[in-house]
Motif scaffolding. Structure first.
Motif, mmCIF file in Angstrom:
data_model
loop_
_atom_site.group_PDB
_atom_site.id
_atom_site.type_symbol
_atom_site.label_atom_id
_atom_site.label_comp_id
_atom_site.label_asym_id
_atom_site.label_seq_id
_atom_site.Cartn_x
_atom_site.Cartn_y
_atom_site.Cartn_z
ATOM 1 N N ARG A 208 0.846 -1.259 -0.106
ATOM 2 C CA ARG A 208 -0.008 -0.043 -0.058
ATOM 3 C C ARG A 208 0.761 1.189 -0.099
ATOM 4 O O ARG A 208 0.306 2.296 -0.575
ATOM 5 N N HIS A 209 1.962 1.229 0.598
ATOM 6 C CA HIS A 209 3.003 2.373 0.715
ATOM 7 C C HIS A 209 3.309 2.567 -0.629
ATOM 8 O O HIS A 209 3.433 3.795 -1.205
ATOM 9 N N VAL A 210 3.992 1.313 -1.566
ATOM 10 C CA VAL A 210 4.501 1.728 -2.850
ATOM 11 C C VAL A 210 3.128 2.234 -3.768
ATOM 12 O O VAL A 210 3.649 3.223 -4.499
ATOM 13 N N THR A 211 2.334 1.708 -3.660
ATOM 14 C CA THR A 211 1.096 2.050 -4.437
ATOM 15 C C THR A 211 0.850 3.644 -4.308
ATOM 16 O O THR A 211 0.556 4.435 -5.192
ATOM 17 N N SER A 212 0.922 4.132 -3.068
ATOM 18 C CA SER A 212 0.787 5.517 -2.617
ATOM 19 C C SER A 212 1.695 6.353 -3.153
ATOM 20 O O SER A 212 1.330 7.514 -3.908
ATOM 21 N N TRP A 213 2.765 5.963 -3.138
ATOM 22 C CA TRP A 213 3.915 6.676 -3.642
ATOM 23 C C TRP A 213 3.896 6.839 -5.239
ATOM 24 O O TRP A 213 4.240 7.758 -5.886
ATOM 25 N N MET A 214 3.379 5.718 -6.013
ATOM 26 C CA MET A 214 3.334 5.869 -7.421
ATOM 27 C C MET A 214 2.412 6.779 -7.738
ATOM 28 O O MET A 214 2.326 7.225 -8.752
ATOM 29 N N LEU A 215 1.206 6.799 -7.093
ATOM 30 C CA LEU A 215 -0.010 7.460 -7.171
ATOM 31 C C LEU A 215 0.211 9.107 -7.206
ATOM 32 O O LEU A 215 -0.740 9.871 -7.420
ATOM 33 N N HIS A 216 1.207 9.422 -6.368
ATOM 34 C CA HIS A 216 1.412 10.798 -5.820
ATOM 35 C C HIS A 216 2.385 11.478 -6.827
ATOM 36 O O HIS A 216 3.268 10.952 -7.434
ATOM 37 N N HIS A 217 2.193 12.633 -7.088
ATOM 38 C CA HIS A 217 3.209 13.601 -7.667
ATOM 39 C C HIS A 217 4.435 13.419 -6.834
ATOM 40 O O HIS A 217 4.601 13.414 -5.763
ATOM 41 N N PRO A 218 5.613 13.568 -7.673
ATOM 42 C CA PRO A 218 6.922 13.068 -7.011
ATOM 43 C C PRO A 218 7.357 14.371 -6.042
ATOM 44 O O PRO A 218 7.893 14.171 -5.064
ATOM 45 N N ASP A 219 6.636 15.611 -6.234
ATOM 46 C CA ASP A 219 6.939 16.768 -5.577
ATOM 47 C C ASP A 219 6.300 16.489 -4.194
ATOM 48 O O ASP A 219 6.428 17.258 -3.240
ATOM 49 N N ASP A 220 5.319 15.568 -4.190
ATOM 50 C CA ASP A 220 4.421 15.381 -2.920
ATOM 51 C C ASP A 220 5.171 14.548 -2.004
ATOM 52 O O ASP A 220 4.722 14.448 -0.892
ATOM 53 N N LEU A 221 6.299 14.046 -2.272
ATOM 54 C CA LEU A 221 6.820 12.816 -1.519
ATOM 55 C C LEU A 221 8.045 13.467 -0.615
ATOM 56 O O LEU A 221 8.787 14.321 -1.435
ATOM 57 N N ASP A 222 8.467 13.078 0.453
ATOM 58 C CA ASP A 222 9.659 13.700 1.020
ATOM 59 C C ASP A 222 10.589 12.624 0.341
ATOM 60 O O ASP A 222 10.613 11.957 -0.313
ATOM 61 N N GLU A 223 12.041 13.253 0.881
ATOM 62 C CA GLU A 223 13.170 12.699 0.428
ATOM 63 C C GLU A 223 13.379 11.018 0.514
ATOM 64 O O GLU A 223 13.824 10.375 -0.213
ATOM 65 N N GLU A 224 12.866 10.720 1.765
ATOM 66 C CA GLU A 224 12.876 9.236 2.301
ATOM 67 C C GLU A 224 12.120 8.425 1.288
ATOM 68 O O GLU A 224 12.300 7.313 0.831
ATOM 69 N N GLN A 225 10.807 9.042 1.069
ATOM 70 C CA GLN A 225 9.932 8.115 0.217
ATOM 71 C C GLN A 225 10.284 8.134 -1.328
ATOM 72 O O GLN A 225 10.302 7.032 -1.800
ATOM 73 N N GLN A 226 10.753 9.127 -1.688
ATOM 74 C CA GLN A 226 11.389 9.257 -3.057
ATOM 75 C C GLN A 226 12.433 8.229 -3.212
ATOM 76 O O GLN A 226 12.620 7.613 -4.272
ATOM 77 N N LEU A 227 13.566 8.138 -2.179
ATOM 78 C CA LEU A 227 14.400 7.225 -2.303
ATOM 79 C C LEU A 227 14.000 5.619 -2.227
ATOM 80 O O LEU A 227 14.510 4.993 -3.105
ATOM 81 N N GLN A 228 12.857 5.528 -1.462
ATOM 82 C CA GLN A 228 12.417 3.961 -1.217
ATOM 83 C C GLN A 228 11.678 3.681 -2.687
ATOM 84 O O GLN A 228 11.928 2.490 -3.037
ATOM 85 N N LEU A 229 11.174 4.600 -3.285
ATOM 86 C CA LEU A 229 10.309 4.428 -4.296
ATOM 87 C C LEU A 229 11.438 4.057 -5.664
ATOM 88 O O LEU A 229 11.395 3.138 -6.303
ATOM 89 N N LYS A 230 12.490 4.832 -5.553
ATOM 90 C CA LYS A 230 13.554 4.646 -6.556
ATOM 91 C C LYS A 230 14.100 3.349 -6.284
ATOM 92 O O LYS A 230 14.540 2.640 -7.161
ATOM 93 N N GLN A 231 14.371 2.808 -5.003
ATOM 94 C CA GLN A 231 14.963 1.604 -4.836
ATOM 95 C C GLN A 231 14.161 0.275 -5.216
ATOM 96 O O GLN A 231 14.517 -0.475 -5.983
ATOM 97 N N VAL A 232 12.878 0.491 -5.010
ATOM 98 C CA VAL A 232 11.848 -0.531 -5.452
ATOM 99 C C VAL A 232 11.817 -0.596 -6.944
ATOM 100 O O VAL A 232 11.833 -1.841 -7.492
ATOM 101 N N ARG A 233 11.922 0.339 -7.671
ATOM 102 C CA ARG A 233 11.692 0.562 -8.999
ATOM 103 C C ARG A 233 13.147 -0.048 -9.879
ATOM 104 O O ARG A 233 13.006 -0.734 -10.720
ATOM 105 N N THR A 234 14.108 0.063 -9.121
ATOM 106 C CA THR A 234 15.467 -0.392 -9.517
ATOM 107 C C THR A 234 15.532 -1.777 -9.398
ATOM 108 O O THR A 234 16.017 -2.442 -10.337
#
Length: 246
Positions: A120-146
């Motif tokens: 549910r966290h990954v889904t939420s990050w994907m559905l939010h605009h990148p500017d609405d995510l904090d640095e930690e969330q952006q990093l975790q999403l980048k790691q998951v996508r990688t």
């Protein structure tokens, strides 16, 4: 294991007959997700291994701390158990002991693996605009996508569709659907098939500035008034309240 093996063989046998997931669901009386994982697996070990790997543990969030403390020389299991209990751990002493046992044999703990984000966290990050995510969330999403090419492709398509939706670029819809169909993404393929069934309405909704939001708002208001008055007043009063609200 025996039950999983039997289900795998049943699903694969029906798949070999050319049947899809939904017909197999009805024939075997199994849930859709259960049939899907056996349908797509190449062997039963793949299914059982995935289930074990994805099973969460109360100890997961405390593992990095245990690794750090163990390598700092705090190897007493009871002491470590008390420390994480003070931090909120509600599991048993035996679970901690079993987890630390291999470290005691070699005398050190390996680097702790980062906790796997919840779906549910990954889904939420994907559905939010990148500017609405904090640095930690952006990093975790980048790691998951990688680590997952399919998820990376899905996130990319979701982002592009969000741009089409919010900026009303309906002229890009056809190109987007072709790009999605070029990837092995069954869930998005079903979404695209739904868009094609209502293509004209979807295209208008992604292009024209008109919206049914005002109508839906009034419908919700009427429903709210109706719920408030249920069992308390007659139709005449309900009608007057609705007319007054509008």
């Amino acid at each position: 294991m025996a039950r999983s093996t039997a289900r795998f063989e049943q699903v694969q046998a029906l798949k070999a007959q050319g049947k899809g997931i939904k017909p197999i669901m009805r024939e075997l009386g199994l849930a859709k997700e259960t049939v899907r994982k056996f349908y797509r697996a190449t062997n039963v070990e793949e299914v059982t291994a995935t289930s074990r790997a994805g099973r969460p543990s109360m100890l997961d969030k405390f593992k990095p701390y245990l690794h750090e403390r163990f390598n700092a020389g705090i190897t007493n299991i009871s002491a470590l158990f008390r420390e994480i209990r003070e931090q909120g751990y509600r599991g048993s002493h035996g679970t901690v002991a079993d987890y630390l046992a291999p470290f005691r044999v070699v005398g050190a703990a390996p680097p702790a693996k980062p906790a796997v984000p919840k779906v549910r966290h990954v889904t939420s990050w994907m559905l939010h605009h990148p500017d609405d995510l904090d640095e930690e969330q952006q990093l975790q999403l980048k790691q998951v996508r990688t680590t997952c090419p399919h998820l990376d492709a899905t996130a990319g398509h979701v982002t592009e569709f969000a741009k089409i939706l919010t900026n009303r670029h309906g002229e890009q819809l056809d190109e987007w659907m072709v790009a999605v169909e070029a990837h092995e993404l069954p869930h998005l393929h079903r979404f695209v098939r739904g868009l094609r069934r209502d293509y004209d309405a979807v295209l208008n909704g992604l292009t024209l500035p008109y919206s049914s939001g005002a109508v839906e708002g009034n419908v919700d208001r009427i429903k709210m008034i109706k719920r408030q008055m249920y069992g308390r007043a007659n139709f005449d009063l309900l009608r007057k309240r609705i007319l007054h609200a509008v």
